[in-house]
Design a protein around this motif. Structure first.
Motif, PDB file in Angstrom:
ATOM      1  N   SER A 105      44.598  34.921  23.928  1.00  0.00           N
ATOM      2  CA  SER A 105      45.413  35.365  25.065  1.00  0.00           C
ATOM      3  C   SER A 105      44.655  36.450  25.804  1.00  0.00           C
ATOM      4  CB  SER A 105      46.736  35.951  24.566  1.00  0.00           C
ATOM      5  OG  SER A 105      46.459  37.152  23.849  1.00  0.00           O
ATOM      6  N   GLY A 106      45.232  36.871  26.930  1.00  0.00           N
ATOM      7  CA  GLY A 106      44.611  37.931  27.707  1.00  0.00           C
ATOM      8  C   GLY A 106      44.638  39.258  26.975  1.00  0.00           C
ATOM      9  N   ASN A 132      41.456  41.474  25.762  1.00  0.00           N
ATOM     10  CA  ASN A 132      41.266  42.892  26.101  1.00  0.00           C
ATOM     11  C   ASN A 132      41.171  43.755  24.851  1.00  0.00           C
ATOM     12  OD1 ASN A 132      41.056  42.625  28.851  1.00  0.00           O
ATOM     13  ND2 ASN A 132      43.260  42.802  29.208  1.00  0.00           N
ATOM     14  N   HIS A 160      47.039  45.456  31.458  1.00  0.00           N
ATOM     15  CA  HIS A 160      46.042  44.859  30.573  1.00  0.00           C
ATOM     16  C   HIS A 160      46.647  44.119  29.389  1.00  0.00           C
ATOM     17  CE1 HIS A 160      42.855  46.660  32.900  1.00  0.00           C
ATOM     18  NE2 HIS A 160      43.420  47.851  32.796  1.00  0.00           N
ATOM     19  N   GLY A 161      47.986  44.052  29.313  1.00  0.00           N
ATOM     20  CA  GLY A 161      48.588  43.267  28.241  1.00  0.00           C
ATOM     21  C   GLY A 161      49.719  43.993  27.550  1.00  0.00           C
TER      22      GLY A 161
HETATM   23  C1  PLP Z   1      44.863  41.453  34.302  1.00  0.00           C
HETATM   24  C2  PLP Z   1      45.614  41.029  33.085  1.00  0.00           C
HETATM   25  N1  PLP Z   1      45.173  41.394  31.883  1.00  0.00           N
HETATM   26  C3  PLP Z   1      45.801  41.017  30.751  1.00  0.00           C
HETATM   27  C4  PLP Z   1      46.941  40.269  30.799  1.00  0.00           C
HETATM   28  C5  PLP Z   1      47.633  39.857  29.523  1.00  0.00           C
HETATM   29  O1  PLP Z   1      47.431  38.510  29.289  1.00  0.00           O
HETATM   30  P1  PLP Z   1      48.349  37.713  28.230  1.00  0.00           P
HETATM   31  O2  PLP Z   1      49.719  37.668  28.792  1.00  0.00           O
HETATM   32  O3  PLP Z   1      47.697  36.369  28.114  1.00  0.00           O
HETATM   33  O4  PLP Z   1      48.279  38.468  26.954  1.00  0.00           O
HETATM   34  C6  PLP Z   1      47.452  39.854  32.034  1.00  0.00           C
HETATM   35  C7  PLP Z   1      48.685  39.052  32.107  1.00  0.00           C
HETATM   36  O5  PLP Z   1      49.333  38.964  33.104  1.00  0.00           O
HETATM   37  C8  PLP Z   1      46.763  40.242  33.205  1.00  0.00           C
HETATM   38  O6  PLP Z   1      47.196  39.870  34.419  1.00  0.00           O
END
Ligand code: PLP
Length: 401
Positions: free
Chosen positions: A108-109, A113, A142-143
């Motif tokens: 995941s994002g 990070n 960032h999450g």
């Molecule tokens: C720039 C950014 N970083 C991190 C994330 C987190 O990603 P995830 O929801 O896949 O954990 C997002 C989610 O919207 C994001 O836009």
């Protein structure tokens, strides 16, 4: 009959699912095709949000579904004790497309990070000069994990879940002096989005990003670019950093990389990748064959169907048309973003209301805060399709049924 499904699922959701998403838009996704999503009630929606910048190739793209089905028939998962062909090939592909020499896959994002933050700290530690402090921007996102809420420059995400991970300092976005004032000998990294997506689609200024890069290089600070939302063609180049004439030290990717199959990635130079020695980092699912086969299909299709060209041209065309709608309706105060990540700021605090009116007309968008509509459609969206959305938005803003 189909309406009954909608009613049942809403009732069960309230009963069994944690209330993290509150009251959702009343759509139970049944299936999709291209840029369209269909509810269980049979209604068709143009998906202008694409799972929040995830459905890169739209829904049920033949090459993506084939890659996933073929891989599922072979092997869905094998652990990272063993080599895995799609993982290695996707890493190779991402290296060829980027500044990076090495890749690590997550799910995941937020997890990408986490990896980026951990890598930066590990890098300075292993060099014998630990520098744990990381500067991020106010209004960044960032999450939702503990490290990434600590990195996120918005108090509302952090405060209820304290004590927060220490070592983060937040400075105004697009302000190089703020970075210079905050940096000290403990600062090991600066972490930025190039478009702050979750706080209203605010792009970074070109000169600011250039100045940040120079400052990082001069002061031996790593530059981490969070490309979770902007990466994989979303802004018209494969990575958004390409449009700023810089090379980061670390980037994170997720969302659109596998077109909807969960995946995240950390990319870094050979030098910075020394921050992880064997045993330092890992993930059970990260980079599994299914996710990476999907990622390969997405990346290959972006290239072979020339989707970057489409995103650049159609994205600029949409913004141009939206400016006309702004003039005509006087209900839009700003249109901003790049490629297929566009924020439409309204003159009144009615984004949620406009989102629902568009929904009733068969268009899916997201509202951010009180007054911004965000669109992040699949990269396959055509001008003909986009023009239907522009007309619908104009009608809604003019109060036409
Ligand atoms: C720039 C950014 N970083 C991190 C994330 C987190 O990603 P995830 O929801 O896949 O954990 C997002 C989610 O919207 C994001 O836009």
């Amino acid at each position: 009959m189909a309406d009954a499904t909608l009613k049942k699922i809403i009732k069960y959701d309230e009963e069994y699912y944690m209330a993290c998403f509150g009251k959702r838009v009343p759509l139970v996704a049944d299936h999709g095709k291209g840029v369209y999503l269909y509810g269980t009630d049979g209604k068709k929606y143009m998906d202008m949000i694409g799972g929040i910048a995830v459905n890169t190739l739209g829904h049920a793209h033949s090459k993506l579904t084939k890659a996933v089905a073929d891989q599922a028939k072979k092997v869905i998962h094998c652990c990272n004790y063993y080599y895995n062909e799609p993982q290695t090939l996707l890493a190779k592909k991402l290296v060829e497309l980027s500044f990076a020499d090495k890749v690590f896959f997550a799910n995941s994002g937020a997890e990408a990070n986490e990896g980026a933050i951990k890598l930066a700290r590990g890098y300075w530690y292993k060099k014998g000069t630990p520098k744990p402090k990381i500067i991020t921007a106010t209004m960044s996102f960032h999450g939702r994990t503990m490290a990434t809420i600590a990195a996120t420059g918005q108090e509302k995400f952090r405060t209820p879940f304290g004590p927060n991970l220490p070592g983060f300092e937040y400075v105004a976005y697009n302000d190089i002096e703020a970075i210079k004032n905050a940096a000290d000998k403990e600062t090991g990294a600066i972490m930025l989005e190039l478009i702050q997506g979750e706080s209203g689609v605010h792009p970074a200024d070109y000169d600011y990003v250039q100045a940040v890069r120079k400052f990082c290089t001069k002061n031996k600070i790593l530059l981490i670019i969070d490309e979770v939302q902007t990466g994989v063609g979303r802004t018209g180049t494969f990575f958004a950093y390409e449009q700023y004439g810089i090379k980061p030290d670390i980037i994170s990717l997720a969302k659109g990389l596998a077109g909807g199959v969960p995946v995240g990635a950390v990319l870094a130079t050979n030098e910075v990748a020394t921050g992880f020695a064997p045993g330092d980092h890992g993930s059970t699912f990260g980079g599994n064959p299914l996710a990476c086969a999907a990622g390969l299909a997405v990346v290959n299709e972006i290239e072979s169907a020339e989707l970057l060209k489409n995103v650049t041209e159609t994205g600029a065309w949409i913004q141009e048309k939206l400016q006309k709608v702004a003039k005509k309706t006087k209900k839009i105060s700003d249109v901003r973003g790049k490629g297929f990540l566009i924020g439409i700021e309204l003159t009144s605090d009615s984004a949620a209301d406009i989102k629902m009116k568009l929904f009733e007309k068969g268009f899916l968008v997201s509202s951010i805060g009180a007054n911004v509509i965000r669109i992040a459609p699949p990269l396959i969206l055509t001008k003909t399709q986009a023009s239907k959305f522009v007309t619908a938005l104009q009608d809604v803003l003019l109060g036409k049924e």
